[in-house]
Design an enzyme around this catalytic site. Structure first.
Site, PDB file in Angstrom:
ATOM      1  N   HIS A   1      56.460 -32.985  11.251  1.00 55.92           N
ATOM      2  CA  HIS A   1      55.089 -33.809  11.140  1.00 55.92           C
ATOM      3  C   HIS A   1      54.532 -33.199  10.042  1.00 55.92           C
ATOM      4  O   HIS A   1      54.925 -32.142   9.089  1.00 55.92           O
ATOM      5  CB  HIS A   1      54.516 -33.664  12.453  1.00 55.92           C
ATOM      6  CG  HIS A   1      54.058 -32.265  13.131  1.00 55.92           C
ATOM      7  ND1 HIS A   1      53.343 -31.473  12.208  1.00 55.92           N
ATOM      8  CD2 HIS A   1      54.550 -31.627  14.134  1.00 55.92           C
ATOM      9  CE1 HIS A   1      53.080 -30.491  13.158  1.00 55.92           C
ATOM     10  NE2 HIS A   1      54.200 -30.390  14.099  1.00 55.92           N
TER      11      HIS A   1
ATOM     12  N   HIS B   1      54.184 -29.377   9.484  1.00 52.26           N
ATOM     13  CA  HIS B   1      55.447 -28.593   8.651  1.00 52.26           C
ATOM     14  C   HIS B   1      55.430 -29.024   7.504  1.00 52.26           C
ATOM     15  O   HIS B   1      55.764 -28.175   6.465  1.00 52.26           O
ATOM     16  CB  HIS B   1      56.755 -29.220   9.492  1.00 52.26           C
ATOM     17  CG  HIS B   1      56.755 -29.188  10.905  1.00 52.26           C
ATOM     18  ND1 HIS B   1      56.920 -30.183  11.746  1.00 52.26           N
ATOM     19  CD2 HIS B   1      56.986 -27.818  11.642  1.00 52.26           C
ATOM     20  CE1 HIS B   1      57.056 -29.631  12.958  1.00 52.26           C
ATOM     21  NE2 HIS B   1      57.172 -28.314  12.937  1.00 52.26           N
TER      22      HIS B   1
ATOM     23  N   ARG C   1      55.274 -31.236  20.269  1.00 56.10           N
ATOM     24  CA  ARG C   1      55.161 -31.627  21.914  1.00 56.10           C
ATOM     25  C   ARG C   1      54.129 -32.713  22.077  1.00 56.10           C
ATOM     26  O   ARG C   1      53.991 -33.192  23.227  1.00 56.10           O
ATOM     27  CB  ARG C   1      54.807 -30.330  22.431  1.00 56.10           C
ATOM     28  CG  ARG C   1      56.120 -29.446  22.440  1.00 56.10           C
ATOM     29  CD  ARG C   1      55.894 -28.318  23.370  1.00 56.10           C
ATOM     30  NE  ARG C   1      56.919 -27.669  23.681  1.00 56.10           N
ATOM     31  CZ  ARG C   1      57.284 -26.422  23.184  1.00 56.10           C
ATOM     32  NH1 ARG C   1      56.362 -25.664  22.106  1.00 56.10           N
ATOM     33  NH2 ARG C   1      58.371 -25.754  23.441  1.00 56.10           N
TER      34      ARG C   1
HETATM   35  P1  AMP Z   1      57.923 -25.474  15.359  1.00 54.93           P
HETATM   36  O1  AMP Z   1      58.762 -26.603  14.680  1.00 54.93           O
HETATM   37  O2  AMP Z   1      56.898 -25.876  16.402  1.00 54.93           O
HETATM   38  O3  AMP Z   1      58.542 -24.297  15.671  1.00 54.93           O
HETATM   39  O4  AMP Z   1      57.032 -25.056  14.111  1.00 54.93           O
HETATM   40  C1  AMP Z   1      57.558 -24.649  12.769  1.00 54.93           C
HETATM   41  C2  AMP Z   1      56.339 -24.020  11.971  1.00 54.93           C
HETATM   42  O5  AMP Z   1      55.288 -24.877  11.956  1.00 54.93           O
HETATM   43  C3  AMP Z   1      55.649 -22.893  12.665  1.00 54.93           C
HETATM   44  O6  AMP Z   1      55.504 -21.698  11.644  1.00 54.93           O
HETATM   45  C4  AMP Z   1      54.276 -23.572  13.150  1.00 54.93           C
HETATM   46  O7  AMP Z   1      53.331 -22.386  13.356  1.00 54.93           O
HETATM   47  C5  AMP Z   1      54.237 -24.726  12.393  1.00 54.93           C
HETATM   48  N1  AMP Z   1      53.194 -25.704  12.644  1.00 54.93           N
HETATM   49  C6  AMP Z   1      53.675 -26.263  13.783  1.00 54.93           C
HETATM   50  N2  AMP Z   1      52.521 -27.275  13.606  1.00 54.93           N
HETATM   51  C7  AMP Z   1      51.641 -26.983  12.856  1.00 54.93           C
HETATM   52  C8  AMP Z   1      50.435 -27.531  12.455  1.00 54.93           C
HETATM   53  N3  AMP Z   1      49.701 -28.460  13.062  1.00 54.93           N
HETATM   54  N4  AMP Z   1      49.539 -27.054  11.121  1.00 54.93           N
HETATM   55  C9  AMP Z   1      50.514 -25.966  10.507  1.00 54.93           C
HETATM   56  N5  AMP Z   1      51.641 -25.663  11.087  1.00 54.93           N
HETATM   57  C10 AMP Z   1      52.156 -26.100  12.101  1.00 54.93           C
END
Ligand code: AMP
Length: 282
Positions: free
Chosen positions: A37, A40, A191
Site C-alpha cells: 500500500h 510501503h 491488515r
Molecule cells: P509489512 O509488510 O507490514 O511487514 O511492512 C513492511 C514495512 O512497511 C515495515 O517496515 C513497516 O513498518 C512498513 N509499513 C507498514 N505500514 C506502514 C505505513 N502505514 N507507513 C509507513 N510504513 C509502513
C-alpha cells in the site's frame, strides 16, 4: 516506469546485488510481507533517495506468526505488488519461497533482549520478534545493502532491528520512515482489509484519542491522567486494548510523571478479529 527484476530465489538475489555492487552502485533494501500500500511505497521513495538501486522484498515470514495468528489468511497479492513496485521505480523484487528461506533442518533463531522485551508487542506475541529479527538478518546478509528502510508504524520492530544491527555490527544503515495514514488518520496496514465497513468507520478513534492524549501530556498533564480518557473512548468504541502506553522513544523503557522530550505513545487494540497497532510522538 522501470520493470523490477523478479528475484525468486536467494541465489538470484545474491547474483543481482553482486552485479550492482561490482558496478559501484549503492543498494537500499525495503523488506515487506507484500499486500503493498502507499505506506510501503513511501519506504521505496525514501530508498530511492538514499541509494542507486532499490530491492523490495516480499515474503510472508512464517517464523514471525504464532500458530493462532493470521499466517494462512494474510493477503498475498504478488502480481499487484510488482505493478506497484514498477510504478514506484523499485529495481528488483525478491520473493523467495518458504523452502528457500527455511530449508528442512533450519534451527537458528536470533535471540533478543532490550527493546524486544520491553513488554509491549512481545507481551502479546512472545515469539514474534525473534522471527522478524531472524528473517531481517537473513535478508540483510544476502542482499548486503548499504541502507535498509523500516516504517515507524511498527515502532518496536524498528527499535529491535536498530539494536540488532548495532549489536551484530551489521554494515548497514537502518532508516525509519514516518507512518503513512488514510485521509481519516487510520495508519495504513495490510491488515486493514480484515475490517468490516462498520469497524473501518470506527477505527480512526485510535489515532484521534491518542493525538488528544499526547497533546494533554505535552501541555503538562500527568501521563496516566491524560491516557485515561483515551482508554475510555477507545474501549467505548468496541476495541479491546492490549496496551496503550507512553515509553522512552529510544529504549522503549517505561516512563512516569509528566512530559519530557523523547517520548512515544504506543497502542495495540483489537476490534472484532482484527488487531491494530499504531504509535505517535508525544
Ligand atoms: P509489512 O509488510 O507490514 O511487514 O511492512 C513492511 C514495512 O512497511 C515495515 O517496515 C513497516 O513498518 C512498513 N509499513 C507498514 N505500514 C506502514 C505505513 N502505514 N507507513 C509507513 N510504513 C509502513
Amino acid at each position: 516506469m522501470t520493470t523490477p527484476v523478479l528475484l525468486p530465489t536467494i541465489a538470484a538475489l545474491r547474483a543481482q546485488t553482486r552485479l550492482w555492487r561490482d558496478a559501484g552502485e549503492s543498494i537500499a533494501l525495503v523488506p515487506t510481507m507484500g499486500a503493498l500500500h502507499a505506506g510501503h511505497m513511501s519506504l521505496v521513495q525514501l530508498a530511492k533517495q538514499r541509494a542507486q538501486r532499490v530491492v523490495a522484498t516480499i515474503f510472508v515470514n512464517p517464523t514471525q506468526f504464532a500458530p493462532n495468528e493470521d499466517f494462512n489468511k494474510y493477503p498475498r497479492t504478488l502480481e499487484a505488488d510488482v505493478a506497484r513496485l514498477a510504478e514506484a521505480g523499485a529495481d528488483a523484487a525478491f520473493h523467495p519461497g518458504a523452502g528457500d528461506m527455511y530449508p528442512d533442518g533450519f534451527c537458528t533463531l536470533v535471540s533478543l533482549r532490550g527493546p524486544a522485551t520491553a513488554g509491549l508487542e512481545d507481551r502479546f506475541r512472545p515469539t514474534h520478534f525473534q522471527g522478524v529479527a531472524t528473517v531481517v538478518a537473513k535478508l540483510l546478509l544476502q542482499a548486503m545493502p548499504d541502507v535498509a528502510i523500516f516504517g515507524e508504524k511498527d515502532f518496536q520492530q524498528l527499535a529491535v532491528i536498530r539494536q540488532m544491527s548495532t549489536d551484530l555490527n551489521m554494515p548497514v544503515q537502518i532508516l525509519g520512515a514516518p507512518t503513512v495514514r488514510e485521509a481519516d488518520g487510520l495508519a495504513m496496514s495490510s491488515r486493514n482489509v480484515y475490517l468490516s465497513d462498520e469497524e473501518r468507520a470506527v477505527a480512526p478513534i485510535l489515532i484521534c484519542s491518542m493525538t488528544k492524549a499526547a497533546q494533554r501530556i505535552h501541555d503538562g498533564e500527568a501521563m496516566e491522567a491524560a491516557l485515561a480518557p483515551a482508554r475510555n473512548k477507545i474501549t467505548g468504541a468496541g476495541f479491546e486494548i492490549d496496551y496503550l502506553e507512553v515509553r522512552d522513544a529510544t529504549t522503549l523503557a517505561t516512563v512516569q510523571g509528566r512530559y519530557r522530550p523523547g517520548l512515544r505513545m504506543l497502542i495495540a487494540a483489537r476490534l472484532g478479529r482484527t488487531r491494530l497497532i499504531d504509535n505517535i510522538e508525544v
